[in-house]
Structure formats: C-alpha cells, structure tokens
Scaffold this motif. Structure first.
Motif, PDB file in Angstrom:
ATOM      1  N   GLN A  78       0.836  -1.198   0.000  1.00 27.43           N
ATOM      2  CA  GLN A  78       0.000   0.000   0.000  1.00 27.43           C
ATOM      3  C   GLN A  78       0.872   1.249   0.000  1.00 27.43           C
ATOM      4  O   GLN A  78       0.630   2.189  -0.762  1.00 27.43           O
ATOM      5  N   LYS A  79       1.900   1.277   0.843  1.00 28.04           N
ATOM      6  CA  LYS A  79       2.794   2.432   0.896  1.00 28.04           C
ATOM      7  C   LYS A  79       3.508   2.636  -0.432  1.00 28.04           C
ATOM      8  O   LYS A  79       3.656   3.769  -0.900  1.00 28.04           O
ATOM      9  N   GLU A  82       1.098   4.048  -2.957  1.00 22.66           N
ATOM     10  CA  GLU A  82       0.770   5.438  -2.672  1.00 22.66           C
ATOM     11  C   GLU A  82       1.971   6.361  -2.872  1.00 22.66           C
ATOM     12  O   GLU A  82       1.835   7.572  -2.807  1.00 22.66           O
ATOM     13  N   ASN A  84       4.575   6.507  -0.892  1.00 21.06           N
ATOM     14  CA  ASN A  84       5.127   6.922   0.403  1.00 21.06           C
ATOM     15  C   ASN A  84       6.460   6.230   0.664  1.00 21.06           C
ATOM     16  O   ASN A  84       6.678   5.089   0.259  1.00 21.06           O
TER      17      ASN A  84
END
Length: 88
Positions: A78-79, A82, A84
């Motif tokens: 997920q990071k 995204e 990040n």
C-alpha cells in the motif's frame, strides 16, 4: 485470491475449494484422514489474516503452489502504491 481469517476458514477453503473434496459419498477423498491432516499442516499459512493465491509458475504435487500474503506485506505494498517512503 481468497481472504483467510482463521484456521477453520483455511481448512474449509483448502478441503472444499483447493482439493475439491466434499462430503458427498459420490465424490470421496483420495486421502486418508492422516494424509489430509498432514497436507493441511504443511499448507497452513504462517499467520492470519492473509490472502492466498495460486502461483502456477511453481509446479507442486497439487499442480499450483499456494502463495500467502500477510498484513505486513500488504501494508508495504500500500505504501509503495501510494508513493510513500517506508522503513523496515
């Protein structure tokens, strides 16, 4: 891909959907109870919840290798998706 939340759901999914064994007398299991227990134990994920999917590039006795994805890996994915930064 399947979400597995606990051991009982894993066992039900593994027996019914993966091995395609059901309780119908016309479709008996080719495994003894001991063999089935051993196969379940060998295939059990490290932890729950997890996602499971088939990796058809890795030949195994049942045709497709099971691959598990755990919560920590999903958070990392997920990071990354995204954009990040992350630390281990």
């Amino acid at each position: 891909m399947k979400l597995l939340t606990d051991k009982s759901k894993f066992e039900k999914w593994f027996i019914q959907d993966y091995l395609r064994i059901n309780s119908c007398p016309l479709n008996p299991s080719i495994f003894t109870d001991e063999e089935l227990e051993s196969i379940l134990h060998e295939s059990l994920p490290e932890s729950f919840p997890c996602l499971v999917f088939f990796d058809s590039h890795d030949a195994r006795p049942f045709g497709e290798q099971l691959r598990y994805v755990y919560k920590k890996e999903l958070r990392l994915m997920q990071k990354l998706l995204e954009g990040n930064e992350f630390t281990h």
